[in-house]
Design a protein around this motif. Structure first.
Motif, PDB file in Angstrom:
ATOM      1  N   LEU A   1     133.026  -6.101  38.953  1.00  0.00           N
ATOM      2  CA  LEU A   1     132.687  -4.707  38.686  1.00  0.00           C
ATOM      3  C   LEU A   1     131.748  -4.138  39.746  1.00  0.00           C
ATOM      4  CD1 LEU A   1     132.696  -2.236  36.723  1.00  0.00           C
ATOM      5  CD2 LEU A   1     130.674  -3.245  35.654  1.00  0.00           C
ATOM      6  N   VAL A   2     130.770  -4.921  40.179  1.00  0.00           N
ATOM      7  CA  VAL A   2     129.719  -4.412  41.074  1.00  0.00           C
ATOM      8  C   VAL A   2     130.088  -4.588  42.540  1.00  0.00           C
ATOM      9  CG1 VAL A   2     127.277  -4.595  41.677  1.00  0.00           C
ATOM     10  CG2 VAL A   2     128.002  -4.901  39.303  1.00  0.00           C
TER      11      VAL A   2
ATOM     12  N   TYR B   1     121.624  -8.436  53.199  1.00  0.00           N
ATOM     13  CA  TYR B   1     121.888  -9.772  52.661  1.00  0.00           C
ATOM     14  C   TYR B   1     123.332 -10.161  52.974  1.00  0.00           C
ATOM     15  CZ  TYR B   1     117.549  -9.337  50.022  1.00  0.00           C
ATOM     16  OH  TYR B   1     116.232  -9.180  49.662  1.00  0.00           O
ATOM     17  N   VAL B   2     123.500 -11.371  53.496  1.00  0.00           N
ATOM     18  CA  VAL B   2     124.846 -11.852  53.817  1.00  0.00           C
ATOM     19  C   VAL B   2     125.305 -12.924  52.823  1.00  0.00           C
ATOM     20  CG1 VAL B   2     124.820 -11.263  56.254  1.00  0.00           C
ATOM     21  CG2 VAL B   2     123.804 -13.409  55.526  1.00  0.00           C
ATOM     22  N   TYR B   3     124.355 -13.587  52.166  1.00  0.00           N
ATOM     23  CA  TYR B   3     124.701 -14.599  51.167  1.00  0.00           C
ATOM     24  C   TYR B   3     123.821 -14.397  49.934  1.00  0.00           C
ATOM     25  CZ  TYR B   3     126.598 -16.821  55.364  1.00  0.00           C
ATOM     26  OH  TYR B   3     127.273 -17.060  56.535  1.00  0.00           O
TER      27      TYR B   3
ATOM     28  N   LEU C   1     122.966  -6.922  38.017  1.00  0.00           N
ATOM     29  CA  LEU C   1     123.592  -6.699  39.325  1.00  0.00           C
ATOM     30  C   LEU C   1     123.651  -5.220  39.687  1.00  0.00           C
ATOM     31  CD1 LEU C   1     126.517  -9.300  39.323  1.00  0.00           C
ATOM     32  CD2 LEU C   1     124.141  -9.578  40.034  1.00  0.00           C
ATOM     33  N   VAL C   2     123.882  -4.357  38.698  1.00  0.00           N
ATOM     34  CA  VAL C   2     123.882  -2.912  38.963  1.00  0.00           C
ATOM     35  C   VAL C   2     122.497  -2.467  39.426  1.00  0.00           C
ATOM     36  CG1 VAL C   2     124.026  -0.645  37.859  1.00  0.00           C
ATOM     37  CG2 VAL C   2     125.808  -2.339  37.449  1.00  0.00           C
ATOM     38  N   SER C   3     121.458  -3.055  38.824  1.00  0.00           N
ATOM     39  CA  SER C   3     120.090  -2.750  39.251  1.00  0.00           C
ATOM     40  C   SER C   3     119.879  -3.145  40.711  1.00  0.00           C
ATOM     41  CB  SER C   3     119.082  -3.481  38.361  1.00  0.00           C
ATOM     42  OG  SER C   3     117.769  -3.365  38.864  1.00  0.00           O
ATOM     43  N   LEU C   4     120.355  -4.323  41.104  1.00  0.00           N
ATOM     44  CA  LEU C   4     120.231  -4.756  42.497  1.00  0.00           C
ATOM     45  C   LEU C   4     120.988  -3.820  43.434  1.00  0.00           C
ATOM     46  CD1 LEU C   4     120.651  -8.641  42.165  1.00  0.00           C
ATOM     47  CD2 LEU C   4     118.525  -7.321  42.230  1.00  0.00           C
ATOM     48  N   LYS C   5     122.167  -3.390  43.013  1.00  0.00           N
ATOM     49  CA  LYS C   5     122.964  -2.494  43.851  1.00  0.00           C
ATOM     50  C   LYS C   5     122.307  -1.130  43.987  1.00  0.00           C
ATOM     51  CE  LYS C   5     127.644  -0.731  44.547  1.00  0.00           C
ATOM     52  NZ  LYS C   5     129.047  -0.740  44.068  1.00  0.00           N
ATOM     53  N   ASN C   6     121.804  -0.593  42.879  1.00  0.00           N
ATOM     54  CA  ASN C   6     121.169   0.723  42.918  1.00  0.00           C
ATOM     55  C   ASN C   6     119.891   0.715  43.762  1.00  0.00           C
ATOM     56  OD1 ASN C   6     123.141   1.782  41.245  1.00  0.00           O
ATOM     57  ND2 ASN C   6     121.943   1.511  39.374  1.00  0.00           N
ATOM     58  N   ARG C   7     119.280  -0.454  43.887  1.00  0.00           N
ATOM     59  CA  ARG C   7     118.041  -0.555  44.664  1.00  0.00           C
ATOM     60  C   ARG C   7     118.300  -0.858  46.144  1.00  0.00           C
ATOM     61  NH1 ARG C   7     115.330  -4.967  41.102  1.00  0.00           N
ATOM     62  NH2 ARG C   7     113.964  -5.176  42.908  1.00  0.00           N
ATOM     63  N   GLY C   8     119.566  -1.038  46.519  1.00  0.00           N
ATOM     64  CA  GLY C   8     119.850  -1.170  47.953  1.00  0.00           C
ATOM     65  C   GLY C   8     120.902  -2.175  48.360  1.00  0.00           C
ATOM     66  N   ILE C   9     121.200  -3.179  47.525  1.00  0.00           N
ATOM     67  CA  ILE C   9     122.195  -4.193  47.921  1.00  0.00           C
ATOM     68  C   ILE C   9     123.584  -3.667  47.584  1.00  0.00           C
ATOM     69  CG2 ILE C   9     122.901  -6.606  47.714  1.00  0.00           C
ATOM     70  CD1 ILE C   9     120.159  -7.329  46.772  1.00  0.00           C
ATOM     71  N   GLU C  10     124.150  -2.907  48.502  1.00  0.00           N
ATOM     72  CA  GLU C  10     125.463  -2.313  48.263  1.00  0.00           C
ATOM     73  C   GLU C  10     126.577  -3.336  48.385  1.00  0.00           C
ATOM     74  OE1 GLU C  10     125.889   1.039  50.793  1.00  0.00           O
ATOM     75  OE2 GLU C  10     124.084   2.055  50.023  1.00  0.00           O
ATOM     76  N   GLY C  11     126.338  -4.429  49.112  1.00  0.00           N
ATOM     77  CA  GLY C  11     127.297  -5.519  49.155  1.00  0.00           C
ATOM     78  C   GLY C  11     128.311  -5.455  50.271  1.00  0.00           C
ATOM     79  N   ASN C  12     128.266  -4.429  51.120  1.00  0.00           N
ATOM     80  CA  ASN C  12     129.287  -4.332  52.175  1.00  0.00           C
ATOM     81  C   ASN C  12     129.051  -5.326  53.302  1.00  0.00           C
ATOM     82  OD1 ASN C  12     127.004  -2.505  52.331  1.00  0.00           O
ATOM     83  ND2 ASN C  12     127.860  -1.732  54.238  1.00  0.00           N
ATOM     84  N   HIS C  13     127.906  -6.026  53.316  1.00  0.00           N
ATOM     85  CA  HIS C  13     127.659  -7.059  54.320  1.00  0.00           C
ATOM     86  C   HIS C  13     127.724  -8.472  53.737  1.00  0.00           C
ATOM     87  CE1 HIS C  13     126.611  -3.996  57.180  1.00  0.00           C
ATOM     88  NE2 HIS C  13     125.598  -3.563  56.446  1.00  0.00           N
ATOM     89  N   LEU C  14     128.003  -8.575  52.447  1.00  0.00           N
ATOM     90  CA  LEU C  14     128.032  -9.883  51.806  1.00  0.00           C
ATOM     91  C   LEU C  14     129.237 -10.691  52.288  1.00  0.00           C
ATOM     92  CD1 LEU C  14     127.056  -9.081  48.089  1.00  0.00           C
ATOM     93  CD2 LEU C  14     125.676 -10.250  49.816  1.00  0.00           C
ATOM     94  N   LYS C  15     128.973 -11.930  52.683  1.00  0.00           N
ATOM     95  CA  LYS C  15     130.040 -12.831  53.111  1.00  0.00           C
ATOM     96  C   LYS C  15     130.399 -13.847  52.034  1.00  0.00           C
ATOM     97  CE  LYS C  15     128.674 -12.548  57.993  1.00  0.00           C
ATOM     98  NZ  LYS C  15     128.228 -13.331  59.188  1.00  0.00           N
TER      99      LYS C  15
ATOM    100  N   GLY D   1     118.688 -14.702  47.918  1.00  0.00           N
ATOM    101  CA  GLY D   1     119.496 -14.174  49.014  1.00  0.00           C
ATOM    102  C   GLY D   1     119.075 -14.680  50.375  1.00  0.00           C
ATOM    103  N   ILE D   2     120.028 -14.662  51.288  1.00  0.00           N
ATOM    104  CA  ILE D   2     119.783 -14.978  52.697  1.00  0.00           C
ATOM    105  C   ILE D   2     120.187 -13.753  53.508  1.00  0.00           C
ATOM    106  CG2 ILE D   2     120.314 -16.508  54.624  1.00  0.00           C
ATOM    107  CD1 ILE D   2     121.079 -18.648  52.611  1.00  0.00           C
ATOM    108  N   LYS D   3     119.250 -13.255  54.322  1.00  0.00           N
ATOM    109  CA  LYS D   3     119.500 -12.048  55.105  1.00  0.00           C
ATOM    110  C   LYS D   3     120.157 -12.375  56.445  1.00  0.00           C
ATOM    111  CE  LYS D   3     115.681  -9.368  53.126  1.00  0.00           C
ATOM    112  NZ  LYS D   3     114.477  -8.540  53.421  1.00  0.00           N
ATOM    113  N   ALA D   4     120.557 -11.322  57.134  1.00  0.00           N
ATOM    114  CA  ALA D   4     121.225 -11.495  58.421  1.00  0.00           C
ATOM    115  C   ALA D   4     120.312 -12.117  59.472  1.00  0.00           C
ATOM    116  CB  ALA D   4     121.753 -10.146  58.915  1.00  0.00           C
ATOM    117  N   ASP D   5     119.005 -11.949  59.314  1.00  0.00           N
ATOM    118  CA  ASP D   5     118.076 -12.524  60.279  1.00  0.00           C
ATOM    119  C   ASP D   5     117.649 -13.944  59.917  1.00  0.00           C
ATOM    120  OD1 ASP D   5     116.495 -12.071  58.095  1.00  0.00           O
ATOM    121  OD2 ASP D   5     115.003 -10.831  59.123  1.00  0.00           O
ATOM    122  N   GLY D   6     118.251 -14.521  58.856  1.00  0.00           N
ATOM    123  CA  GLY D   6     117.940 -15.887  58.457  1.00  0.00           C
ATOM    124  C   GLY D   6     116.829 -16.012  57.432  1.00  0.00           C
ATOM    125  N   THR D   7     116.242 -14.882  57.024  1.00  0.00           N
ATOM    126  CA  THR D   7     115.169 -14.914  56.038  1.00  0.00           C
ATOM    127  C   THR D   7     115.724 -15.217  54.661  1.00  0.00           C
ATOM    128  OG1 THR D   7     113.969 -13.243  57.308  1.00  0.00           O
ATOM    129  CG2 THR D   7     113.251 -13.622  55.043  1.00  0.00           C
TER     130      THR D   7
END
Length: 402
Positions: free
Chosen positions: A255-256, A169-171, A225-239, A197-203
């Motif tokens: 915090l997250v 996810y980028v947005y 938000l912690v639940s979203l992060k623990n399930r995979g959205i680590e946030g290092n690609h978020l713009k 969310g909007i992914k890198a492929d535009g989805t």
């Protein structure tokens, strides 16, 4: 010879013969289909009984241990219509289950599947009966029956809340939505935290939602938000993360996902600004303020703000201060691709989806439990996500955005 001519059928007289078919043909066809289906079910159950007993009706065998015990009548709803007075054989001692028509089944599986598909496609529980009536005749399924059928979605809802999420996810757009629901005693507001969310492929995707008793508090947002992060959205690609002015949400993001750029929702902010303007100035002042976010660049937006502030500072200073104190976070979306500006400057996409949720929940006088609300929200999210799969915001070719 006349009879032979009457029975002849060629392409030449096809149109003439078809024009003679009465309009009642299709109604008569459905009635005859129901009769044929009834006969088929009764015959199939009789064959099952014969295979079990090893003898036909009225046939006497010396070593039989299983006997018939008359029959009873029942009804079953099929996609063809209601079959009433269906004759079901009885077996002495009971305990026998027909493969053709299991005991206690009131509807065939295709009816339940059709109801479920209509519910997921946006048809309310009260409207399902109206939709099915022309196809299946009366009676069909009641709204309470539809609710019972859709309870199978509870498992799908839990899987939706617990599924693994990708980290592409980028947005993100986050918002808290309130639904007014009625209980047997009084009406109350339920807060639902939502992530889009909007992914890198535009989805595009409605990622998840969470009903909370603590409103939009920092604790509630942190948990979500912690639940979203623990399930995979680590946030290092978020713009960019688009949010409203809720302090609890801002603190939870720190915090997250620390240091992720944030965009303040223009729709929420302009409502706050409008509340600080006398009614006689609201229209003209807000029109001028809208030129800020409609600018063609961040520099042009800054010039538009300075001009707006200069004009209105002496008239509505509180409104100018309200916008000025968060202005840096109001123009973050200008750093994103221009084709996404309209989508990233507000949280309106979530509000638009929840318009359908409110439409579906408004006629319901009382929610019996939390699950009934979540099923409706899940159904609308499921439908919207399926539509968005076919309509990405952009396409990628060889890893590059096009």
């Amino acid at each position: 010879m006349d009879k032979i001519a009457e029975l002849s059928f060629t392409g030449k007289d096809l149109g003439e013969r078809w024009s003679q078919v009465k309009t009642e043909f299709w109604g008569d066809l459905k009635a005859r289909t129901v009769i044929a289906l009834k006969k088929l079910l009764e015959t199939s159950m009789e064959i099952e009984v014969q295979d079990l007993i090893g003898a036909e009706r009225w046939e006497h065998l010396g070593r039989r241990r299983i006997y018939r015990k008359g029959s009873y009548f029942r009804s079953v709803l099929t996609s063809m219509g209601l079959i009433s007075l269906l004759k079901v054989p009885r077996i002495r001692g009971g305990g026998f289950q027909f493969n053709t028509l299991p005991q206690y089944v009131q509807r065939t599986p295709d009816v339940d599947q059709g109801v479920l598909e209509m519910f997921l496609s946006g048809v309310s529980t009260r409207r399902v009966r109206e939709v099915l009536a022309p196809l299946m005749g009366n009676p069909t399924v009641s709204s309470s029956t539809v609710s019972k059928i859709t309870q199978v979605l509870n498992h799908h809802v839990q899987r939706f809340h617990g599924r693994e999420l990708s980290n592409d996810y980028v947005y993100l757009i986050l918002d808290g939505i309130y639904l007014k629901t009625k209980s047997p005693i009084h009406s109350k507001r339920r807060c639902i935290l939502v992530a889009y969310g909007i992914k890198a492929d535009g989805t595009r995707e409605m990622i998840d939602f969470k009903m909370t008793r603590k409103g939009e508090s920092q604790v509630a947002w942190e948990s979500f938000l912690v639940s979203l992060k623990n399930r995979g959205i680590e946030g290092n690609h978020l713009k960019l993360v688009v949010v409203d002015g809720n302090k609890g949400l801002w603190n939870a993001i720190d915090l997250v996902w620390l240091n992720v750029p944030r965009q303040r929702c223009w729709a929420h902010k302009l409502r706050n600004v409008a509340n600080k303007i006398p009614k006689k100035f609201q229209s003209s002042c807000m029109v001028e303020a809208s030129k800020i976010y409609k600018a063609e660049s961040k520099e042009e937006a800054l010039r538009a703000f300075k001009h707006w502030a200069k004009v209105w500072q002496g008239i509505v200073p509180a409104a100018v201060q309200c916008l000025e104190e968060d202005f840096e976070g109001m123009i973050a979306f200008f750093d994103c691709p221009k084709e996404l500006w309209v989508k990233l400057r507000t949280t309106n996409v979530i509000e638009r989806v929840f318009r359908e949720v409110r439409r579906r929940t408004r006629p319901i006088s009382c929610f019996q439990n939390r699950e009934s609300v979540e099923r409706i929200i899940f159904a609308i999210f499921h439908r919207q996500n399926n539509r968005w799969k076919e309509e990405p915001l952009w396409e990628q070719k060889n890893g590059a955005q096009i």
